[in-house]
Motif scaffolding. Structure first.
Motif, PDB file in Angstrom:
ATOM      1  N   TYR A  49     -41.381  -0.207 -39.523  1.00 43.94           N
ATOM      2  CA  TYR A  49     -40.245  -1.102 -39.993  1.00 43.94           C
ATOM      3  C   TYR A  49     -39.634   0.027 -41.362  1.00 43.94           C
ATOM      4  O   TYR A  49     -38.771  -0.805 -42.134  1.00 43.94           O
ATOM      5  CB  TYR A  49     -40.465  -2.288 -40.644  1.00 43.94           C
ATOM      6  N   LYS A  52     -35.735  -0.260 -42.679  1.00 42.41           N
ATOM      7  CA  LYS A  52     -35.163  -1.444 -42.075  1.00 42.41           C
ATOM      8  C   LYS A  52     -35.145  -2.545 -43.295  1.00 42.41           C
ATOM      9  O   LYS A  52     -35.920  -2.786 -44.114  1.00 42.41           O
ATOM     10  CB  LYS A  52     -35.768  -1.980 -40.964  1.00 42.41           C
ATOM     11  N   SER A  53     -34.136  -3.585 -42.941  1.00 38.99           N
ATOM     12  CA  SER A  53     -34.003  -4.488 -43.809  1.00 38.99           C
ATOM     13  C   SER A  53     -34.709  -5.840 -43.117  1.00 38.99           C
ATOM     14  O   SER A  53     -34.846  -5.592 -42.157  1.00 38.99           O
ATOM     15  CB  SER A  53     -32.496  -4.923 -44.172  1.00 38.99           C
ATOM     16  N   ARG A  54     -34.868  -6.830 -44.182  1.00 42.04           N
ATOM     17  CA  ARG A  54     -35.424  -8.196 -43.460  1.00 42.04           C
ATOM     18  C   ARG A  54     -34.598  -8.543 -42.204  1.00 42.04           C
ATOM     19  O   ARG A  54     -34.798  -9.058 -41.078  1.00 42.04           O
ATOM     20  CB  ARG A  54     -35.571  -9.079 -44.305  1.00 42.04           C
ATOM     21  N   LYS A  55     -33.239  -8.432 -42.446  1.00 42.22           N
ATOM     22  CA  LYS A  55     -32.187  -8.980 -41.503  1.00 42.22           C
ATOM     23  C   LYS A  55     -32.369  -8.045 -40.339  1.00 42.22           C
ATOM     24  O   LYS A  55     -32.192  -8.753 -39.100  1.00 42.22           O
ATOM     25  CB  LYS A  55     -30.826  -8.771 -42.306  1.00 42.22           C
ATOM     26  N   GLU A  56     -32.762  -6.811 -40.437  1.00 41.98           N
ATOM     27  CA  GLU A  56     -32.652  -6.216 -39.092  1.00 41.98           C
ATOM     28  C   GLU A  56     -33.712  -6.354 -38.302  1.00 41.98           C
ATOM     29  O   GLU A  56     -33.911  -6.402 -36.985  1.00 41.98           O
ATOM     30  CB  GLU A  56     -32.699  -4.564 -39.580  1.00 41.98           C
ATOM     31  N   ILE A  57     -35.129  -6.329 -39.090  1.00 39.69           N
ATOM     32  CA  ILE A  57     -36.330  -6.849 -38.434  1.00 39.69           C
ATOM     33  C   ILE A  57     -36.152  -8.157 -37.805  1.00 39.69           C
ATOM     34  O   ILE A  57     -36.532  -8.617 -36.414  1.00 39.69           O
ATOM     35  CB  ILE A  57     -37.395  -6.797 -39.512  1.00 39.69           C
ATOM     36  N   ALA A  59     -33.697  -9.486 -36.368  1.00 35.59           N
ATOM     37  CA  ALA A  59     -32.721  -9.473 -34.972  1.00 35.59           C
ATOM     38  C   ALA A  59     -33.516  -8.897 -33.861  1.00 35.59           C
ATOM     39  O   ALA A  59     -33.189  -8.981 -32.807  1.00 35.59           O
ATOM     40  CB  ALA A  59     -31.609  -8.316 -35.399  1.00 35.59           C
ATOM     41  N   GLU A  60     -34.813  -8.471 -34.186  1.00 38.09           N
ATOM     42  CA  GLU A  60     -35.614  -8.055 -33.020  1.00 38.09           C
ATOM     43  C   GLU A  60     -36.567  -8.957 -32.615  1.00 38.09           C
ATOM     44  O   GLU A  60     -36.752 -10.340 -33.160  1.00 38.09           O
ATOM     45  CB  GLU A  60     -36.691  -6.796 -33.593  1.00 38.09           C
ATOM     46  N   GLU A  84     -42.111  -8.817 -43.725  1.00 39.74           N
ATOM     47  CA  GLU A  84     -41.569  -8.042 -44.954  1.00 39.74           C
ATOM     48  C   GLU A  84     -42.111  -7.573 -45.965  1.00 39.74           C
ATOM     49  O   GLU A  84     -42.317  -6.674 -46.576  1.00 39.74           O
ATOM     50  CB  GLU A  84     -40.306  -8.918 -45.464  1.00 39.74           C
TER      51      GLU A  84
END
Length: 223
Positions: A49, A52-57, A59-60, A84
């Motif tokens: 990760y 990557k941001s928390r939002k991007e993680i 979305a997975e 995170e």
């Protein structure tokens, strides 16, 4: 061992629930081999990760699946925050015992929501159901909770053992004295039975690293 209610089947037809019962466990002392697995996972998460941001993680997969479930209750998926903390904030994985560490390591590796119970502190038969709202229990840490309507929950003869939104109860928590354990996994729509089974098998593998003589009593996935 477990009854699945008609309400749960009707309300969550695309959701899986898994259980793993293990016995002949020694949960005292440290386990260097398990510590090595924990350290390796921490590094793996930071590499996976990086940037990557928390939002991007979030979305997975499977975080997005759980995120949709939690959002319906006005909540956020706490395992995402734990990932995170380890991956982006570079904090270590902390657990009260090696057996709980085995569960946490797997939960952070796969992202699947898991609860652990001392089998000798719970009383079958067990029920997987959907809350009407108003059911109460004492969650981990001693907080009194009232289940939210439509939340999935798991109970024994004496009451609620866990719910998706509020997590496990306090009375059946795994301790250093635990020699038999029950792990449960709540899925969400788009999370397959195969993923749930693989997750439970990974917990079993780590428990056997802790205790080579540990034995599986039951592993089952309900759809």
């Amino acid at each position: 061992m477990i009854t699945v209610s008609a309400n749960w089947k009707a309300r969550y037809p695309d959701v899986c629930f898994g259980v793993l019962a293990m016995e002949r466990i020694d949960n005292t002392g440290k386990c260097p081999a398990l510590e090595e697995r924990k350290d390796a996972l921490e590094q793996s998460l930071r590499t996976r990760y990086a940037g990557k941001s928390r939002k991007e993680i979030g979305a997975e997969h499977p975080f997005a699946a759980y995120g949709r479930y939690y959002k319906a209750f006005g909540k956020s998926y706490h395992v995402l925050f734990q990932v995170e903390t380890v991956a982006l904030k570079e904090k270590p994985i902390v657990s009260p015992s090696p057996l709980v560490a085995a569960m946490f390591i797997t939960e952070l590796h796969t992202g699947l929501l898991t609860a652990g119970h001392d089998l000798d502190r719970i009383a079958p038969p067990f029920l997987l159901d959907v809350a009407k709202g108003g059911e109460t229990f004492t969650s981990l840490g001693g907080t009194q909770r009232t289940l939210l309507p439509e939340d999935m929950f798991f109970s024994d003869r004496n009451g609620t053992l866990s719910s998706v939104i509020y997590g496990p109860d306090d009375g059946s928590a795994i301790t250093s004295a635990t020699s038999r354990a029950l792990f449960t996994v709540y899925g969400a729509p788009s999370i397959s039975a195969g993923e749930v089974r693989a997750h439970l098998e990974e917990i079993e593998q780590l428990v056997r690293i802790l205790n080579p003589g540990a034995a599986r009593r039951e592993l089952a996935v309900f759809e």
